[in-house]
Design an enzyme around this catalytic site. Structure first.
Site, PDB file in Angstrom:
ATOM      1  N   GLY A 357      28.882  17.514  21.076  1.00 45.41           N
ATOM      2  CA  GLY A 357      30.130  17.799  21.763  1.00 45.41           C
ATOM      3  C   GLY A 357      30.518  19.269  21.658  1.00 45.41           C
ATOM      4  O   GLY A 357      29.671  20.164  21.604  1.00 45.41           O
ATOM      5  N   SER A 358      31.828  19.524  21.561  1.00 42.37           N
ATOM      6  CA  SER A 358      32.348  20.882  21.757  1.00 42.37           C
ATOM      7  C   SER A 358      32.024  21.870  20.652  1.00 42.37           C
ATOM      8  O   SER A 358      32.173  23.080  20.858  1.00 42.37           O
ATOM      9  CB  SER A 358      33.861  20.830  21.970  1.00 42.37           C
ATOM     10  OG  SER A 358      34.155  20.156  23.188  1.00 42.37           O
ATOM     11  N   THR A 359      31.592  21.422  19.478  1.00 44.70           N
ATOM     12  CA  THR A 359      31.166  22.408  18.473  1.00 44.70           C
ATOM     13  C   THR A 359      29.947  23.181  18.979  1.00 44.70           C
ATOM     14  O   THR A 359      29.692  24.309  18.553  1.00 44.70           O
ATOM     15  CB  THR A 359      30.827  21.741  17.129  1.00 44.70           C
ATOM     16  OG1 THR A 359      29.874  20.703  17.342  1.00 44.70           O
ATOM     17  CG2 THR A 359      32.073  21.157  16.465  1.00 44.70           C
ATOM     18  N   LYS A 361      29.658  24.468  21.805  1.00 45.91           N
ATOM     19  CA  LYS A 361      30.099  25.567  22.666  1.00 45.91           C
ATOM     20  C   LYS A 361      29.940  26.919  21.957  1.00 45.91           C
ATOM     21  O   LYS A 361      29.868  27.964  22.609  1.00 45.91           O
ATOM     22  CB  LYS A 361      31.542  25.343  23.100  1.00 45.91           C
ATOM     23  CG  LYS A 361      31.682  24.146  24.043  1.00 45.91           C
ATOM     24  CD  LYS A 361      33.127  23.764  24.309  1.00 45.91           C
ATOM     25  CE  LYS A 361      33.191  22.552  25.233  1.00 45.91           C
ATOM     26  NZ  LYS A 361      34.548  22.029  25.431  1.00 45.91           N
TER      27      LYS A 361
END
Length: 769
Positions: A357-359, A361
């Site tokens: 997920g967003s980690t 990014k």
């Protein structure tokens, strides 16, 4: 003529008979010689070993298994000397047969015992030994008797018997003149802290062989070399004199000094247990604390876990797991029980994979910066979704984030911006950095069972778009932590490890595990820029709940999807935090798998946990807090000793400290105080001075302040005679959406009046970032 013929006939018969006898004798000699040749020459090794087996007794001396220590030489796993109890059934039977009572006739002459009488005496002798063994070793009598009656020279009865019990047993056997029972030095593995770091340390089987964790990974180092005692025995199976004994000493195993810190591990486990209880995470929680400069793992844990001293027992506190077994029986019960145990033994941090997920990014932005594809002034516009080929891929925020500069795209955790950046990187460059950050290989930690991530074989445009914000591929939590740590560590990717040194029994260092830098992934310049971006995530963005007063914290939130993705209940909330951001030293990952809460976002669920971990471990590790003027309400004050002082002096002392107070009673001196001296409180709390009035000593029930504002929660606790320590989101960032998200001690528990209840406050920042 007839007589002569008869004589010739007899001579012929005798001649032929003699020839036959000679032939038979020669054949017999050849057969015997051949048999002797076979036995003594061709198959001599086999029969020599058989003879030796019947004439000697070979006992194995178990070496002492090496200890496992934390980095400060605190013992985590040790071996204690115990005894193995064995019997010689053939020896016992011989002694038993000889124990028959001698009967004599009227003249005093011994009457030979019958076979039946001898067997009865033997049975009685065996039964006496079996009863003592069953009593002292807590064994089943019938099973023990069966072992004693086997037609063997050696049968193990019990292992890991405490020395004092073995000594009592041997003395009792001697008192009753019973023989055939032997004791041999053995060892037993003890884990001093039960379930402490259970998946990391692992455990052994009854034979002292490592099965999981460090016990398995470093089994050859820890196990040592077994010794032997070879004793000659007589025809009865009894030991011959010492001259016939050969002794080979055992060599004890070396010790393993880990990178774990007992204090840091304690704090990590404490907060993981709390978040597991609060969120009822269906698939458990895990956490890692790592020194990003060295790759040393200071703490690692998965909850629920198990007691290393009883690894095959499901802990009673995990009632939900035990409830799964309630209506099962037979094979279904056994299958489910084994499944639960295997899950308890798994180290989620490295045995399992997930969509990060967003980690992830952090990867996308750092890659684009390193390649010069974007800069601080680059802007990206998010309208809430992006069309990629025939797919419409949405941002987590309905309506989008509008136009943002690069730093804000990370703070806002914008999916659309990440897809735009990913398109600039392209599939080839994306895969190149994916490999450079170590995702194509195992992280290389010195623990067994590390999983390998799953990535696209042929990456298409849609794959690139979803991968840019961490979806549709799999990595391990450890790999993800190593990537973020590399970004913060001047761009250097290091190999994580849990062992620092190998030491001998005297503590002498035999081997040191040095830091291994795999490669430079990004430049120090880009690393410094990324650290600024990651601190901005906590100060301004989705990671505000990871704020820790007095410390500069950075990090990234994530809310990962699980299959089937249509089920919005199947989410993983995670946060990776870094501190202190002026010179990042420590990284903390917390992953909550399928939280059963309304808000499943990483910023709401995992970020506050990382904040509480940092709040405990940073002072413990010697990182000094530096408070700004805005953080004056978080700086704690140690309550001085006021009892025995005059009321005026006590008031002045508190006024000088800037702490409010109330006086109860009309005496001239302070006879008691609340809280007691030495307790640390924040300035917003009120000290109670008892001047003649008796201080209540009863315990109070801790109220539930979840969902309350700061002011309401403090008032509620004060009403119960308790003090509040506020942590979580920065006070100047609290709003109408800010509320208590966690407290310790837990609501409903009992506490002494004047106790401090730590309450974490947070904002409902997002549920799907």
């Amino acid at each position: 003529m007839a007589g002569k013929h008869s004589n010739k006939t007899n001579k012929g018969i005798r001649f032929r008979l003699g020839v036959l006898i000679l032939i038979f004798a020669v054949l017999s000699f050849v057969i015997v010689a051949g048999r002797l040749l076979y036995l003594q020459v061709i198959n001599t090794n086999f029969y020599q070993s058989k003879a030796a087996e019947n004439q000697t007794k070979d006992l194995i001396i178990t070496p002492m298994r090496g200890s496992i220590y934390d980095r400060n030489m605190t013992e985590l796993a040790v071996s204690a000397t115990t005894q193995e109890i064995s019997v010689s059934p053939t020896n016992i039977r011989t002694k038993g047969l000889a124990s028959v009572e001698i009967k004599r006739d009227e003249k005093g002459k011994a009457i030979p015992a019958t076979d039946e009488e001898k067997e009865a005496a033997c049975l009685k002798y065996q039964q006496r030994i079996a009863k003592l063994l069953a009593k002292y070793l807590d064994l089943d009598y019938d099973e023990t008797l069966k072992k004693i009656q086997r037609d063997q020279s050696y049968v193990r009865i019990a292992r890991h018997v405490d020395a004092d019990i073995a000594d009592e047993l041997v003395q009792k056997l001697s008192d009753e003149k019973l023989s055939g029972v032997n004791t041999t030095e053995d060892s037993k593995r003890y884990y001093k802290y039960g379930n402490f770091a259970s998946q990391v340390i692992g455990f052994t089987n009854d034979d002292g062989q490592g099965l999981y964790g460090l016990e398995l990974q470093y089994n050859d180092v820890l196990k040592g070399v077994a010794g032997r005692v070879v004793k000659a025995t007589n025809a009865l199976g009894s030991d011959m004199p010492y001259d016939y004994e050969k002794y080979v000493a055992a060599k004890d195993g070396n010790g393993v000094v880990t990178t774990l810190d007992e204090g840091v591990q304690h704090y990590l486990e404490k907060h993981l247990e709390e978040v597991l209880a609060q969120t009822s995470a269906k698939k458990g929680v895990c956490g890692i604390v790592m020194d990003i400069k060295t790759g040393e793992i200071l703490a690692m844990s998965t909850k629920p876990d198990f007691d290393l001293n009883n690894p095959r027992v499901i802990p009673e506190e995990y009632t939900s797991l035990l409830n799964e077994l309630n209506n099962l029986s037979g094979d279904d019960y056994d299958k489910k029980y084994s499944e639960i145990l295997l899950n308890l033994w798994r180290n989620k941090a490295l045995n399992d994979t997930y969509e990060p997920g967003s980690t992830f990014k952090v990867f996308t932005v750092s890659t684009a910066l390193e390649e010069g594809l974007v800069n601080d002034d680059s802007t990206f516009t998010c309208g809430g979704s992006k069309r990629v080929k025939d797919k419409t891929i949405r941002c987590w925020k309905d309506g989008g984030h509008g136009t943002q500069v690069l730093k804000d795209t990370l703070a806002n955790s914008c999916n659309v911006a990440m897809m735009d950046i990913g398109a600039l990187i392209g599939t080839d460059m994306f895969r190149k950095y994916f490999e450079a950050y170590g995702f194509m290989d195992k992280a290389g930690i010195d623990l067994p069972g590390e999983a390998t991530g799953i990535f696209f074989d042929n990456m298409g445009e849609v794959d690139l778009a979803t991968a840019s914000f961490g979806q549709n591929f799999q990595v391990t939590p450890l790999q993800e932590l190593c990537m973020v740590s590399a970004v913060a560590n001047d761009g250097k990717l290091v190999t994580p490890h849990v062992v620092r040194e190998i030491v001998d029994a005297d503590g002498n260092i035999q081997q040191t595990m040095d830091t291994q830098v795999k490669r430079q992934v990004i430049s120090k310049q880009i690393s410094d820029k990324m650290n600024n971006y990651l601190e901005n995530v906590v100060s301004q963005g989705t990671g505000q709940n990871a704020y820790v007063a007095g410390y500069r914290v950075g990090g990234k939130t994530a809310t990962s999807e699980k299959q089937p993705k249509s089920n919005k209940k199947l989410r993983i909330a995670s946060f990776i935090g870094l501190a202190p951001m002026d010179d990042p030293q420590y990284a903390v990952l917390v992953m909550v798998d399928e939280p059963q809460t309304d808000n499943k976002g990483g910023g709401a669920v995992a970020a506050p946990v990382v904040a509480r971990i940092f709040e405990d471990i940073l002072p413990y590790l010697g990182v000094e807090a530096v408070y700004s003027d805005e953080e004056a309400d978080r700086q704690e004050i140690t309550v001085p000793t006021l009892t025995g002082q005059s009321v005026d002096d006590a008031k002045k002392a508190l006024d000088d400290l800037g702490v409010d107070y109330t006086v109860k009673g009309d005496g001239k001196k302070v006879t008691d105080q609340l809280p007691v001296a030495g307790i640390s409180v924040q300035p917003d709390n009120k000290i109670v001075l008892y001047c003649g009035e008796k201080k209540p000593t009863d315990k109070v029930k801790v109220p539930d302040v979840s969902g309350m504002s700061v002011e309401t929660a403090r008032a509620e606790l004060a009403q119960a005679g308790l003090y509040m320590k506020q942590n979580g989101i920065a006070s100047w960032r609290t709003s109408g959406a800010s509320a208590a998200v966690q407290q310790s001690p837990a609501a409903g528990s009992e506490a002494a009046r004047g106790s401090v209840v730590t309450v974490a406050f947070g904002n409902n920042v997002t549920s799907q970032e």
